[in-house]
Design an enzyme around this catalytic site. Structure first.
Site, PDB file in Angstrom:
ATOM      1  N   ASN A  91      -4.926   2.335  -2.626  1.00 18.85           N
ATOM      2  CA  ASN A  91      -5.024   0.938  -2.205  1.00 18.85           C
ATOM      3  C   ASN A  91      -3.700   0.583  -1.544  1.00 18.85           C
ATOM      4  O   ASN A  91      -2.707   0.332  -2.219  1.00 18.85           O
ATOM      5  CB  ASN A  91      -5.276   0.049  -3.437  1.00 18.85           C
ATOM      6  CG  ASN A  91      -5.306  -1.431  -3.088  1.00 18.85           C
ATOM      7  OD1 ASN A  91      -5.255  -1.793  -1.900  1.00 18.85           O
ATOM      8  ND2 ASN A  91      -5.387  -2.287  -4.095  1.00 18.85           N
ATOM      9  N   TRP A  92      -3.707   0.590  -0.213  1.00 17.60           N
ATOM     10  CA  TRP A  92      -2.464   0.323   0.528  1.00 17.60           C
ATOM     11  C   TRP A  92      -2.085  -1.159   0.487  1.00 17.60           C
ATOM     12  O   TRP A  92      -1.030  -1.537   0.937  1.00 17.60           O
ATOM     13  CB  TRP A  92      -2.600   0.784   1.982  1.00 17.60           C
ATOM     14  CG  TRP A  92      -2.650   2.272   2.162  1.00 17.60           C
ATOM     15  CD1 TRP A  92      -2.576   3.226   1.174  1.00 17.60           C
ATOM     16  CD2 TRP A  92      -2.774   2.992   3.402  1.00 17.60           C
ATOM     17  NE1 TRP A  92      -2.645   4.478   1.727  1.00 17.60           N
ATOM     18  CE2 TRP A  92      -2.765   4.376   3.082  1.00 17.60           C
ATOM     19  CE3 TRP A  92      -2.889   2.615   4.742  1.00 17.60           C
ATOM     20  CZ2 TRP A  92      -2.875   5.365   4.070  1.00 17.60           C
ATOM     21  CZ3 TRP A  92      -3.000   3.596   5.724  1.00 17.60           C
ATOM     22  CH2 TRP A  92      -2.992   4.955   5.390  1.00 17.60           C
ATOM     23  N   LYS A  93      -2.995  -1.992   0.006  1.00 14.52           N
ATOM     24  CA  LYS A  93      -2.787  -3.453  -0.028  1.00 14.52           C
ATOM     25  C   LYS A  93      -2.387  -3.937   1.380  1.00 14.52           C
ATOM     26  O   LYS A  93      -2.825  -3.342   2.365  1.00 14.52           O
ATOM     27  CB  LYS A  93      -1.774  -3.814  -1.112  1.00 14.52           C
ATOM     28  CG  LYS A  93      -2.188  -3.228  -2.489  1.00 14.52           C
ATOM     29  CD  LYS A  93      -1.432  -3.763  -3.659  1.00 14.52           C
ATOM     30  CE  LYS A  93      -1.969  -3.131  -4.943  1.00 14.52           C
ATOM     31  NZ  LYS A  93      -1.289  -3.592  -6.149  1.00 14.52           N
ATOM     32  N   HIS A 123     -10.378  -7.165  -7.182  1.00 18.02           N
ATOM     33  CA  HIS A 123      -9.006  -6.792  -7.562  1.00 18.02           C
ATOM     34  C   HIS A 123      -8.308  -8.010  -8.167  1.00 18.02           C
ATOM     35  O   HIS A 123      -8.512  -9.138  -7.715  1.00 18.02           O
ATOM     36  CB  HIS A 123      -8.235  -6.283  -6.339  1.00 18.02           C
ATOM     37  CG  HIS A 123      -6.955  -5.615  -6.706  1.00 18.02           C
ATOM     38  ND1 HIS A 123      -5.833  -6.323  -7.054  1.00 18.02           N
ATOM     39  CD2 HIS A 123      -6.630  -4.298  -6.816  1.00 18.02           C
ATOM     40  CE1 HIS A 123      -4.870  -5.458  -7.356  1.00 18.02           C
ATOM     41  NE2 HIS A 123      -5.327  -4.236  -7.223  1.00 18.02           N
ATOM     42  N   GLU A 130      -5.443  -9.135  -7.851  1.00 14.62           N
ATOM     43  CA  GLU A 130      -4.643  -9.943  -6.910  1.00 14.62           C
ATOM     44  C   GLU A 130      -5.529 -10.946  -6.174  1.00 14.62           C
ATOM     45  O   GLU A 130      -5.087 -12.049  -5.848  1.00 14.62           O
ATOM     46  CB  GLU A 130      -3.910  -9.012  -5.926  1.00 14.62           C
ATOM     47  CG  GLU A 130      -2.750  -8.297  -6.612  1.00 14.62           C
ATOM     48  CD  GLU A 130      -2.358  -6.966  -6.000  1.00 14.62           C
ATOM     49  OE1 GLU A 130      -2.853  -6.624  -4.905  1.00 14.62           O
ATOM     50  OE2 GLU A 130      -1.555  -6.253  -6.633  1.00 14.62           O
ATOM     51  N   GLU A 138      -7.704  -1.904 -14.495  1.00 19.69           N
ATOM     52  CA  GLU A 138      -6.352  -2.164 -14.021  1.00 19.69           C
ATOM     53  C   GLU A 138      -5.745  -3.298 -14.842  1.00 19.69           C
ATOM     54  O   GLU A 138      -5.941  -4.481 -14.503  1.00 19.69           O
ATOM     55  CB  GLU A 138      -6.370  -2.575 -12.543  1.00 19.69           C
ATOM     56  CG  GLU A 138      -6.793  -1.485 -11.599  1.00 19.69           C
ATOM     57  CD  GLU A 138      -6.139  -1.649 -10.224  1.00 19.69           C
ATOM     58  OE1 GLU A 138      -5.547  -0.690  -9.744  1.00 19.69           O
ATOM     59  OE2 GLU A 138      -6.206  -2.754  -9.659  1.00 19.69           O
ATOM     60  N   GLY A 160       2.161  -2.716 -10.360  1.00 19.48           N
ATOM     61  CA  GLY A 160       3.420  -2.907  -9.645  1.00 19.48           C
ATOM     62  C   GLY A 160       4.626  -3.129 -10.533  1.00 19.48           C
ATOM     63  O   GLY A 160       5.683  -3.548 -10.056  1.00 19.48           O
ATOM     64  N   SER A 193       0.611   1.267 -11.885  1.00 17.74           N
ATOM     65  CA  SER A 193       1.819   2.110 -11.952  1.00 17.74           C
ATOM     66  C   SER A 193       1.507   3.586 -12.161  1.00 17.74           C
ATOM     67  O   SER A 193       2.205   4.273 -12.905  1.00 17.74           O
ATOM     68  CB  SER A 193       2.777   1.583 -13.040  1.00 17.74           C
ATOM     69  OG  SER A 193       3.228   0.286 -12.695  1.00 17.74           O
ATOM     70  N   GLY A 244      -1.635   2.024  -6.121  1.00 19.63           N
ATOM     71  CA  GLY A 244      -1.036   1.071  -5.181  1.00 19.63           C
ATOM     72  C   GLY A 244       0.242   1.640  -4.586  1.00 19.63           C
ATOM     73  O   GLY A 244       0.208   2.479  -3.685  1.00 19.63           O
ATOM     74  N   GLY A 245       1.377   1.210  -5.116  1.00 17.90           N
ATOM     75  CA  GLY A 245       2.692   1.563  -4.557  1.00 17.90           C
ATOM     76  C   GLY A 245       2.859   3.033  -4.204  1.00 17.90           C
ATOM     77  O   GLY A 245       3.316   3.358  -3.088  1.00 17.90           O
TER      78      GLY A 245
HETATM   79  P1  13P Z   1       0.470  -0.079  -8.404  1.00 17.96           P
HETATM   80  O1  13P Z   1       0.062   1.384  -8.366  1.00 17.96           O
HETATM   81  O2  13P Z   1       1.473  -0.417  -7.360  1.00 17.96           O
HETATM   82  O3  13P Z   1       0.869  -0.492  -9.788  1.00 17.96           O
HETATM   83  O4  13P Z   1      -0.830  -0.930  -8.029  1.00 17.96           O
HETATM   84  C1  13P Z   1      -2.019  -0.700  -8.702  1.00 17.96           C
HETATM   85  C2  13P Z   1      -3.104  -1.413  -8.012  1.00 17.96           C
HETATM   86  O5  13P Z   1      -3.170  -2.629  -8.007  1.00 17.96           O
HETATM   87  C3  13P Z   1      -4.107  -0.607  -7.295  1.00 17.96           C
HETATM   88  O6  13P Z   1      -5.204  -1.364  -6.930  1.00 17.96           O
END
Ligand code: 13P
Length: 259
Positions: free
Chosen positions: A9-11, A95, A97, A167, A173, A213, A234-235
């Site tokens: 997930n590149w966001k 998600h 977010e 999640e 994050g 994470s 994510g990251g």
């Molecule tokens: P991180 O891997 O940056 O913690 O993000 C997880 C995430 O929200 C994937 O959708």
């Protein structure tokens, strides 16, 4: 046996040129991924370029969100039909977010899940509790509520085409991942609910990913848990080497990918 799945997930990160470079590096780092499925979910603007880079490779593309109507006067929205046209295999839905910053409700998440399925996309439904909710002992109530609401009204067969991601909001994050035991406990609970909503047999085929994470140095121990079927990253998915490292750890589970 469920084949592990790792989803990037590149966001909201990256230009088209950066996305092309990242997708190329991941593709080249995973020439013939064995025993694992991999999907990259770039921002909408970058999706066509990434789809082009990955064409003919074993890596698929997905999207981070969709609307629930096929077309119409819905300014700014993107429909599952449009994503299917680009070759997307899955779409992330609900998600945290989006729930947190955009006020996405369980009812909207359910509409998106249904719309994705109607267009042949696998909905990747995200559920997870906040730090406060965990402290108050509400983890199971929260994930159960989000799972039941997100999948409301689906036939057992449709349910079998869904993917779930646990999640925990406190792990996203932050660099603090859920321990394998913490994640496993919730995954087992979610699978129990899926058995009740569909059947034991169908629940056994649904992938439940862990997100929050995930890094190359914790992916191995997380994916060794029988209930953890891969990761939503994510990251670490923004660095080709780190992401490739995670995929290789997940592949170590050794299952054959589901067709
Ligand atoms: P991180 O891997 O940056 O913690 O993000 C997880 C995430 O929200 C994937 O959708």
């Amino acid at each position: 046996m469920r084949a592990p799945l790792v989803v990037a997930n590149w966001k909201m990160h990256g230009t088209i040129a950066e996305g092309r470079a990242l997708a190329s590096a991941v593709r080249d780092g995973l020439k013939r991924p064995r025993g694992v499925e991999v999907v990259l979910c770039p921002p909408f603007t970058v999706l066509p370029a990434v789809a082009e880079v990955l064409a003919g490779s074993a890596i698929a593309v997905g999207a981070q969100n969709c609307y629930w109507e096929t077309s119409g006067a819905f300014t700014g929205e993107v429909s599952p039909a449009m994503l299917a046209e680009l070759g997307c295999r899955l779409v992330i839905v609900g998600h945290s977010e989006r729930r947190q910053h955009l006020g996405e409700t369980d009812a909207q998440v359910n509409l998106k899940v249904r719309a994705a399925l109607a267009h042949g996309l696998a909905p990747l439904l995200c559920v997870g509790e906040s730090a406060d909710e965990r402290r108050q002992g509400l983890t199971f109530n929260i994930v159960e509520g989000e799972l039941r609401a997100g999948l409301r009204g689906l036939s057992p067969e449709a349910l079998g085409h869904c993917i779930v991601a646990y999640e925990p909001v406190w792990a996203i994050g932050t660099g603090v991942n859920a321990t394998p035991a913490q994640a496993s406990e919730v995954h087992g609970y979610l699978r129990g609910l899926l058995s009740e909503l569909a059947s034991k047999e169908i629940a056994q085929t649904v992938r439940i990913l862990y997100g929050g994470s995930v890094k190359p140095d914790n992916a191995g121990e997380l994916c060794r848990e029988p209930e953890i079927d891969g990761g939503l990253v994510g990251g670490a998915s923004l660095q080709a080497q780190a992401f490739v490292g995670i995929v290789k750890k997940a592949a170590g589970r050794g299952a054959t990918p589901k067709e």
